[in-house]
Motif scaffolding. Structure first.
Motif, mmCIF file in Angstrom:
data_model
loop_
_atom_site.group_PDB
_atom_site.id
_atom_site.type_symbol
_atom_site.label_atom_id
_atom_site.label_comp_id
_atom_site.label_asym_id
_atom_site.label_seq_id
_atom_site.Cartn_x
_atom_site.Cartn_y
_atom_site.Cartn_z
ATOM 1 N N ARG A 10 -7.480 -49.436 17.533
ATOM 2 C CA ARG A 10 -8.626 -48.825 16.903
ATOM 3 C C ARG A 10 -8.765 -48.877 15.600
ATOM 4 N N VAL A 11 -10.063 -49.010 15.196
ATOM 5 C CA VAL A 11 -10.640 -49.464 13.806
ATOM 6 C C VAL A 11 -10.173 -47.921 13.188
ATOM 7 N N ASP A 58 -7.975 -45.661 13.213
ATOM 8 C CA ASP A 58 -6.476 -45.215 13.137
ATOM 9 C C ASP A 58 -6.076 -45.129 11.834
ATOM 10 N N PRO A 59 -6.048 -46.164 10.919
ATOM 11 C CA PRO A 59 -5.287 -45.991 9.661
ATOM 12 C C PRO A 59 -5.627 -44.877 8.906
ATOM 13 N N LEU A 106 -6.797 -41.866 9.944
ATOM 14 C CA LEU A 106 -6.107 -40.677 10.457
ATOM 15 C C LEU A 106 -4.473 -40.754 10.434
ATOM 16 N N LEU A 107 -3.935 -41.890 10.575
ATOM 17 C CA LEU A 107 -2.311 -41.895 10.361
ATOM 18 C C LEU A 107 -1.903 -41.615 9.153
#
Lengths: 836, 160
Positions: free
Chosen positions: A38-39, A41-42, A44-45
């Motif tokens: 997923r694009v 994610d980074p 959000l993580l």
């Protein structure tokens, strides 16, 4: 295409419009169908998501809301003096104050049920806003709420939906609408119901009760609003997903035109339908900001949200009759449904409009009759929750099919298989007029049986039963309609109130290629926990045959977005694919034209390949998209005259609903309104402990047909996560109001969202792909899936597990307490020791 | 309400602030230190989306006053990625699709961080026990469990 199946009561001539599909389904995709990471994610993580509560404007103040502790009362007097005097308090606003500057909140009911962002004169449910405070920080605002004195005069409380039909006098919630809590009562009949019942060998009857549960995303609803008195314009950040659909209606409540109300979407921490509109919070926060002259943030806390949100789901009682032949053929379905909408009618009767699009399930049921009885009670209003009413009818239809199987002593799999619409019968118009575009129901069931290894399940069951254990198998074969058209919101409305024309629910995109060849895609649909950036990136990469790393996604608010409806009704992937294909076709034409000049070739001889555009069959004779883009941005004067060569590379496209038609004027059918038809087979193997009532899920299989799958990983995520929610609705979750209208399950300590402990070890997911003939690439929606199949599968599994007790399950949720009470009742009937 | 002093190390940086004694740790992190990765879900200690590590122990930041963390070492999700590189846990969450809306994710990452610091080779049951402490409304938890298992394998192999 086969010749369509159209019931006799529907005029068949021209009933199904031509398909507008441009991208035919094929097998050789480069990016579609891949498990692309997923694009989204980074960010959000790493804690950089940018949710609504992360927004902080200069000089921002904070709001808190005093909520009613009464279920139904007249507001006699509100004394705000002590609250206003508290240092740090900037503003205290009552419903009377708010009403002077802000009109009723927007809603879809016709005729409307008037509602304000703060209650005026009367409170109608526990948790309704009574006053709001703005202060320098949230702590002070909450202190001030406690200093507000409200004098109430209690009114009779209505909580039982069947009793609500008979309310009179002070028990009537909205006397301005007439002397009754009956919001609406009407019978809709589709096809020869009486004839079909006359042909039946047997009529299966049940009373079924679906309890109120809700989406309860872990992020509540919030808004940050600013009013600029110099321009008269609001800027509002919100976690609504209807931003570019009906966001302007919030401006209308505030008394400003659409261009004076800029609603900006932010990353949303889960919705599942609950944040479709968030209009109450948006309207309230903007009202407060204008009144106090500073930017204001209001974040619901959890109790605000559980007591007064937009995500309490359907709350229904069904009286059902299913007409069947002795060989198991199902002829007709007739039911009365009493739906407890709570105190207001946010989406009108849309949840029943929705249900009627797939009311016959995957079965050849010839006719249907529904009597809708919508009532108002002293509970939080209903909103939208994953399924929007169709999850309930899936459960109801499957309960009735299981009941018929039991009465006819048929196998639950066989009665379903016998009644399935056959693969050669599509496109298939059901009695309500909706179209099922395509499907292969036996294939989905076969795949589920294969994954489950039904023989193994039956062995486990037989062995367990021999040991005295209660092990059950449940199956559900359900529809998953996708791509809502707005018809569902109004088709059931009274015919004498203002009607609608055929309504599209479009989705748009703007695609710009920068001078270096990177592609920026603007979405009018916000992120609400789905994967819009990933999906859009995969489709753009497929269109331009470019590296997904060269694609960037941004979101637009009402100041700049084109018509967009946002996610909901499992529509996003289909609709954004339509918008991207439309914009890409335009943009690729321009790139071909310019590259044709650069390569001295005919545009028709060019193809997109590996981030380049080149002459077909001539390797090396090509330009990168970056080279063409640079030329297009800066060197346009080296190209021929004509608007088709104007500087830059950009295109926008608004994709309208792919297939929707008008209901019949007399509502003998409702037209085509939810035709992109997914399907699922869910199978559950459970063990029930009859002594404690605990249900343990031993194994679980979910096979879905969502047409062409863009990203199997994220679709499986929806299926598993939706199934987890379905497990919650079936076994644990209940917004339970006592006889005084108090919500006894307002906290997460009482409203039981499943933890990992309540999950099976795994949900085994399968996909069958029957591409839609009406959407780009043949994609169907799949966002609501799991929750629409898990409740009937689990209900049957529990019933089967308890078969030795002869128990019939007619009511959810199947909490340990309810399971125990069912077992206890049998034990008492059989004269056995009741036990604890 | 009179302010009191609090000294706390957060993600390796020492902070001294004067705050109201009733300020919750989650609000302190978010509003005073502008660390927005710690989220607030229920404010009654059930959902766990505010979970941070206080002296290495997973802690509901909505149930602790910031002054109670005086002298403590607090770690939040912002501590995990180094030099713009996702940590193995973060990478494993991405690879396993262990998040959808992302709202519970920072807390899940901190719970998993605590687990792996206590035991770099936890059993499946240990992982399930740790993950069951927090709510996730999107995933059904399966991919979160798989992500932690993947992270264990990645750390074992010394992959970054």
């Amino acid at each position: 295409m086969n010749s369509p199946h159209i019931p006799k009561h529907i005029p068949s001539e021209g009933y199904i419009p031509q398909s507008r599909q441009r991208e035919k389904p094929r097998k050789d995709y480069k990016w579609i169908g891949k498990n692309m990471k997923r694009v989204e994610d980074p960010r959000l993580l790493t804690g950089q998501a940018g949710y609504i509560d992360d927004i902080k404007l200069p000089n921002m103040a904070y709001a808190a809301v005093l909520r009613s502790d009464r279920a139904h009362a007249r507001i006699k007097k509100i004394d705000v003096a002590k609250a206003k005097a508290l240092p740090g308090v900037l503003l205290v606003m009552t419903g009377e104050d708010a009403k002077k500057v802000t009109g009723p909140t927007a809603q879809f009911a016709s005729p409307p049920v008037v509602q304000y962002c703060i209650a005026v004169d009367r409170v109608r449910h526990v948790g309704e806003a009574v006053a709001a405070v703005v202060a320098e920080n949230r702590y002070i605002a909450e202190d001030a709420c406690e200093l507000i004195d409200v004098e109430y005069e209690d009114l009779p409380v209505v909580v039982d939906p069947e009793q609500a039909v008979h309310s009179t006098g002070d028990a009537v919630l909205h006397p301005d609408r007439g002397p009754t809590n009956l919001a609406y009562r009407k019978t809709f009949s589709f096809g020869p119901v009486d004839d079909d019942f006359a042909k039946a060998d047997r009529v299966v009857e049940r009373r079924l009760r679906w309890a109120r549960s809700g989406a309860q995303p872990l992020e509540t609803v919030g808004a940050v609003a600013e009013y600029h008195s110099g321009t008269g314009k609001f800027t509002v950040y919100g976690n609504s997903s209807f931003v570019n659909y009906v966001g302007w209606l919030v401006g209308a409540s505030l008394g400003v035109p659409a261009h004076k109300f800029n609603l900006i979407p932010v990353t949303t921490g889960g919705s599942f339908g609950s944040k479709l509109f968030t209009h109450k919070v948006l309207t309230l926060t903007a009202t407060l900001a204008r009144a106090c002259g500073r930017p204001v943030k209001y974040m619901e806390d959890r109790l605000d949200n559980t007591m007064s949100c937009d995500n309490h789901g359907s709350d229904r009682i069904y009286y059902c009759k299913l007409a069947v032949k002795n060989d198991g053929t199902i002829l007709a379905l007739k039911f009365q449904v009493i739906d407890d909408y709570g105190a207001y009618l946010q989406f009108g009767y849309g949840t029943h409009g929705n249900s009627l699009c797939q009311i016959v399930g995957p079965y050849r049921i010839n006719s249907v009759e529904m009597e809708l009885v919508a009532v108002l009670t002293n509970k939080c209003q209903q909103g939208a929750y994953r399924g929007f009413g169709s999850e309930v009818t899936n459960w109801m239809v499957e309960r009735m099919v299981d009941a018929a199987a039991d009465e006819l002593k048929m196998d639950p799999f066989e009665i379903r298989r016998k009644n399935f619409i056959r693969p050669d019968q599509f496109p298939y118009v059901i009695p309500t007029g909706n179209l099922y575009d395509s499907g292969n129901y036996p294939a989905v069931m076969d795949e589920a049986l294969r994954i489950a290894d039904i023989k193994k399940w039956k062995d486990i069951q037989a062995k367990g039963r021999a040991e005295g254990r209660c092990i059950g198998i449940g199956v559900a074969t359900c529809q998953e309609r996708s791509v809502f058209s707005a018809t569902e919101f109004w088709s059931l409305n009274p015919l004498d109130t203002p009607g609608f024309q055929l309504t599209s629910s479009p989705e748009s995109t703007q695609i710009r290629i920068d001078p270096t060849g990177n592609i920026q895609v603007t979405l009018g649909s916000p992120f609400w926990g789905n994967s819009p950036e990933t999906i859009a990136t995969q489709i753009v990469a497929e269109q331009f045959q470019c590296d997904p790393g060269n694609v960037n996604i941004v979101y637009a608010g009402t100041d700049s977005a084109f018509n967009s409806t946002g996610p909901g009704g499992s529509r996003f992937t289909v609709m954004i694919a339509g918008a991207i294909v439309g914009a890409s076709v335009k943009l690729k034409e321009k790139i071909r034209r310019i590259a044709g000049q650069m390569l001295e070739s005919s545009p028709g001889d060019l193809e997109f390949r590996d981030g380049k555009i080149g002459v077909k069959g001539v390797p090396g004779m090509e330009k990168t998209i970056g080279e063409v883009a640079l030329f297009a941005h800066y060197f346009r004067l080296g190209l021929p005259d004509g608007d088709e060569y104007s500087s830059g590379l950009d295109a926008s496209y608004v994709y309208d609903h792919p297939l929707t038609t008008m209901p019949a004027a007399d509502r003998s059918h409702l037209g085509i309104f939810y035709p992109i038809m997914g399907h699922m087979c869910h199978m559950a193997l459970v063990e029930v402990d009859p002594k404690t009532g605990k249900v343990k899920i031993l194994d679980y299989v979910a096979v879905h047909d969502a047409g062409t799958v863009v990203n199997p990983m994220t679709l499986a995520g929806h299926i598993r996560g939706g199934t987890a929610q379905g497990i919650g609705s079936a076994l644990y979750e209940h917004f339970y109001y006592d006889e005084n209208g108090q919500l006894l399950t307002a906290s997460f300590a009482d409203y039981l969202i499943p933890t990992l402990d309540e999950m099976p070890a795994q949900i085994r997911v399968g996909h069958v792909e029957t591409p839609s003939p009406f959407t780009e690439y043949g994609i169907k929606g799949g966002g609501e899936g799991g929750r629409m199949g898990a409740p009937p599968a689990l209900t049957r599994a529990v019933e089967d597990a308890l078969s030795r007790y002869g128990i019939r399950v007619d009511e959810l949720p199947l909490t340990p307490r309810r399971v125990r009470s069912l077992v206890r009742a049998t034990e008492q009937r059989q004269g056995r020791t009741p036990g604890i | 309400m009179s302010a009191v002093k609090v000294n706390v190390r957060v993600n390796g940086t020492a902070y001294a602030r004067e705050i109201e004694p009733r300020m919750l740790l989650c609000d302190f992190l978010r509003e005073e230190l502008e660390l927005k990765g710690t989220h607030i879900g229920c404010e009654h200690g059930v959902c766990g989306v505010c979970t941070v590590l206080v002296d290495g122990e997973s802690t509901r930041a909505c149930l602790l006053f910031a002054v109670q963390a005086d002298g403590a070492e607090v770690r939040t999700v912002e501590s995990l990625a180094k030099d713009g590189q996702l940590s193995p846990l973060q990478q494993a969450f991405r690879e396993n699709h262990g998040l959808q809306c992302g709202f519970c994710t920072p807390a899940m990452l901190m719970v998993a961080t605590e687990l792996l610091e206590h035991d770099p080779d936890p059993s499946l049951e240990d992982i399930r026990e740790a993950v069951s402490s927090n709510l996730c409304r999107c995933t059904g938890y399966f991919n979160i469990v798989d992500a932690v298992r993947t992270a264990v394998a990645m750390i074992k192999e010394g992959k970054q």
